[in-house]
Design a protein around this motif. Structure first.
Motif, short mmCIF file in Angstrom:
data_model
loop_
_atom_site.label_atom_id
_atom_site.label_comp_id
_atom_site.label_asym_id
_atom_site.label_seq_id
_atom_site.Cartn_x
_atom_site.Cartn_y
_atom_site.Cartn_z
N GLU A 256 1.00 -1.13 -0.16
CA GLU A 256 0.04 0.06 0.14
C GLU A 256 0.93 1.19 -0.03
O GLU A 256 0.57 2.42 -0.97
CB GLU A 256 -1.01 -0.13 1.23
CG GLU A 256 -2.26 -1.06 1.42
CD GLU A 256 -2.71 -0.81 2.48
OE1 GLU A 256 -3.79 0.26 2.59
OE2 GLU A 256 -2.53 -1.39 3.56
N MET A 257 1.99 1.25 0.85
CA MET A 257 2.60 2.50 1.08
C MET A 257 3.43 2.70 -0.08
O MET A 257 3.67 3.95 -0.38
CB MET A 257 3.46 2.34 2.34
CG MET A 257 4.22 3.70 2.97
SD MET A 257 2.58 4.85 3.33
CE MET A 257 3.39 6.44 3.65
N ALA A 258 4.02 1.49 -0.62
CA ALA A 258 4.67 2.11 -2.14
C ALA A 258 3.91 2.75 -3.03
O ALA A 258 4.37 3.87 -3.99
CB ALA A 258 5.26 0.71 -2.36
N GLY A 259 2.47 2.31 -3.17
CA GLY A 259 1.83 3.03 -4.14
C GLY A 259 1.35 4.38 -3.48
O GLY A 259 1.43 5.33 -4.55
N LYS A 260 1.08 4.78 -2.37
CA LYS A 260 0.80 5.77 -1.88
C LYS A 260 2.11 6.80 -1.97
O LYS A 260 1.82 8.29 -2.41
CB LYS A 260 0.45 5.85 -0.36
CG LYS A 260 -0.96 5.38 -0.25
CD LYS A 260 -1.11 4.75 1.41
CE LYS A 260 -1.23 6.06 2.02
NZ LYS A 260 -2.92 6.36 1.83
N LEU A 261 3.23 6.30 -1.62
CA LEU A 261 4.63 7.07 -1.99
C LEU A 261 4.86 7.49 -3.39
O LEU A 261 5.17 8.46 -3.57
CB LEU A 261 5.75 6.45 -1.28
CG LEU A 261 5.78 6.31 0.26
CD1 LEU A 261 6.81 5.28 0.44
CD2 LEU A 261 6.10 7.54 0.81
N LYS A 262 4.31 6.42 -4.35
CA LYS A 262 4.75 6.67 -5.61
C LYS A 262 3.72 7.79 -6.05
O LYS A 262 4.28 8.80 -6.80
CB LYS A 262 4.29 5.65 -6.54
CG LYS A 262 4.38 5.98 -8.08
CD LYS A 262 6.00 6.06 -8.40
CE LYS A 262 6.19 6.01 -9.98
NZ LYS A 262 7.38 6.41 -10.42
N TYR A 263 2.32 7.82 -5.57
CA TYR A 263 1.37 8.79 -5.87
C TYR A 263 2.03 10.33 -5.37
O TYR A 263 1.82 11.34 -6.05
CB TYR A 263 0.07 8.49 -5.37
CG TYR A 263 -0.95 9.32 -5.81
CD1 TYR A 263 -1.21 9.26 -7.25
CD2 TYR A 263 -2.12 9.81 -4.81
CE1 TYR A 263 -2.38 10.04 -7.51
CE2 TYR A 263 -3.03 10.19 -5.28
CZ TYR A 263 -3.37 10.41 -6.78
OH TYR A 263 -4.45 11.17 -7.17
N PHE A 264 2.40 10.32 -4.21
CA PHE A 264 2.93 11.35 -3.56
C PHE A 264 4.22 11.95 -4.10
O PHE A 264 4.18 13.29 -4.62
CB PHE A 264 3.46 10.90 -1.91
CG PHE A 264 3.86 12.30 -1.39
CD1 PHE A 264 3.33 13.32 -0.60
CD2 PHE A 264 5.38 12.31 -1.20
CE1 PHE A 264 3.93 14.21 -0.24
CE2 PHE A 264 5.96 13.20 -0.52
CZ PHE A 264 5.40 14.37 -0.20
N ALA A 265 5.14 11.08 -4.73
CA ALA A 265 6.54 11.49 -5.13
C ALA A 265 6.15 12.14 -6.55
O ALA A 265 6.91 13.09 -6.86
CB ALA A 265 7.43 10.45 -5.28
N ASP B 30 -5.25 0.91 0.63
CA ASP B 30 -5.26 1.98 -0.10
C ASP B 30 -3.89 2.15 -0.73
O ASP B 30 -2.83 2.32 -0.26
CB ASP B 30 -5.61 3.26 0.96
CG ASP B 30 -5.03 4.52 0.47
OD1 ASP B 30 -5.08 4.59 -1.05
OD2 ASP B 30 -5.38 5.65 1.02
N PHE B 31 -3.82 2.32 -2.11
CA PHE B 31 -2.65 2.28 -2.83
C PHE B 31 -2.40 3.69 -3.69
O PHE B 31 -1.31 3.63 -4.31
CB PHE B 31 -2.85 1.32 -4.11
CG PHE B 31 -2.63 -0.25 -3.68
CD1 PHE B 31 -1.40 -0.92 -3.52
CD2 PHE B 31 -3.81 -0.92 -3.28
CE1 PHE B 31 -1.33 -2.36 -3.26
CE2 PHE B 31 -3.66 -2.05 -2.79
CZ PHE B 31 -2.50 -2.92 -2.81
N GLY B 32 -2.98 4.63 -3.00
CA GLY B 32 -2.75 5.93 -3.69
C GLY B 32 -3.89 6.42 -4.43
O GLY B 32 -4.91 7.18 -4.09
#
Length: 385
Positions: free
Chosen positions: A166-175, A339-341
């Motif tokens: 999940e967090m990898a997806g959220k971080l990609k969305y953020f970055a 939640d993947f972003g």
């Protein structure tokens, strides 16, 4: 004399079990003298730490006074830290010097983390597995201008199996919003075969989302040392990073460190418990429905399982005190929401009560699901204010 029921911790499993006890037979209620011992004054919703770190919620939205739980369910509240549990004497000792006796004990203290599992991990990396950790991570993310983000899973077991995906997806969305050229790398100590065994068909769905987002995998990599801007692995390879986010491995809580009867015989990093009533194997008056014990009965370390375990444990205590068999059994299915972003996913676990092993499969995928997840957690805290 009332039965002295002590809850160690003021988190989710304590709230769920306590609420279930108070839903029990009316004639039982006067027989219970309930005490909650919590290390601070707050009841937290830990999944919201990630949203806080990403700047999506405020600090006041992820916590509520644990005193509100005590007041609502007629419990005494002690703010102190338990440093020792003596199940033979039915006593707890606290950091503040108190000795507290019990007839029944519910251990709901949550997971302890080993932030020093890899040299340099906590010095150079960030995490959101505590409020303080989430504050540091939030500050680091606010300063991030773009570059390479590494999501590191250095050891097993860890809390919430879906989290790094999940967090990898959220971080990609953020970055990507910071700099479209930003990269996100997911580095795991387990290889892709183990991922498939752990997450079954759900892993294929994880990979599908990550492939669309361009997340780069490094499976089967064991971190030896974390240096400034560089991870060194046991195979001699290295990986550069601009921002390191890590998943801390778990360790047995301090209060159980010198109590082998409280530690799972098959996994020394977690507490001992049994299925389906979630009692300590030796001491039947000690209930252990915390997520810090779930691997001992082949469940993941996740709140959805400790929630169901807390209900089962509370029903077992009601049965002990009244002779009436509990009406709520451990569920046949448990649903998790991820939640993947840019999107969300609903995952169903089919429970094999002879195991208990699980079958996992994706039941839905939609951006709406991520908002459902956030609304549930925010509503949980709002209901306790």
């Amino acid at each position: 004399m009332p039965e002295r029921v002590v809850f160690l911790g003021g988190g989710v499993s304590t709230l769920v079990a306590l609420r279930r006890l108070r839903e029990g037979p009316p004639e039982l209620q006067d027989k219970l003298q309930i005490t909650i011992i919590n290390r601070d004054e707050w009841h937290y919703m830990p999944p919201l730490f990630a949203d806080f770190a990403l700047g999506e919620v405020r600090e006041d939205q992820l916590k509520a006074p644990v005193a509100n739980i005590a007041k609502r369910y007629g419990a005494e509240l002690i703010i102190d830290e338990v440093v020792d549990v003596d199940p033979a004497k039915q006593q707890l000792k606290t950091k503040g010097g108190k000795t507290i006796e019990y007839d029944y004990l519910f251990i709901g203290s949550g997971v302890s983390y080993d932030h020093e599992a890899v040299p340099g991990l906590s010095r150079y990396g960030y995490h959101n597995y505590s409020l303080e950790g989430a504050k540091r991570m939030r500050e680091a993310l606010s300063k991030f201008k773009g570059g390479r983000v590494v999501m590191l899973v250095p050891g097993l077991p860890f809390r919430c199996g879906c989290y790094p995906f999940e967090m990898a997806g959220k971080l990609k969305y953020f970055a990507m919003r910071k700099d479209p050229r930003s990269e996100v790398h997911l580095v795991t100590v387990f290889d892709e075969k183990q991922m498939g065994q752990m997450f079954k068909d759900v892993f294929r769905q994880f990979r599908r989302i990550h492939n669309k987002l361009g997340i780069i995998y490094h499976p089967g990599k064991e971190a030896k040392e974390v240096r400034e801007k560089e991870i060194v692995f046991t195979d001699g390879s290295t990986l550069k990073y601009d921002l390191l986010i890590y998943v801390p491995p778990v360790k047995v809580p301090e209060f159980a460190k010198n109590r082998p009867e409280l530690v799972c015989p098959n996994n020394k990093k977690v507490l001992a418990t049994t299925y389906p009533e979630f009692r300590n194997p030796k001491y039947r008056n000690v209930f252990v429905p915390t997520d810090a014990a779930m691997p001992c009965v082949n469940f993941p370390i996740a709140g959805i399982f400790s929630h169901a375990a807390a209900v089962s444990a509370a029903d077992a205590l009601i049965s002990d005190l009244t002779g009436v068999r509990g009406t709520v059994l451990f569920p046949d299915e448990i649903v998790a929401v991820a939640d993947f972003g840019p999107t969300g996913m609903m995952v169903t676990f089919d429970i094999d009560h002879n195991g208990p092993t699980q079958k996992m499969y994706v039941t839905a995928q939609s951006p709406m699901i991520k908002f459902m997840k956030l609304a549930f957690y925010l509503g949980w805290i709002d209901a306790l204010r």
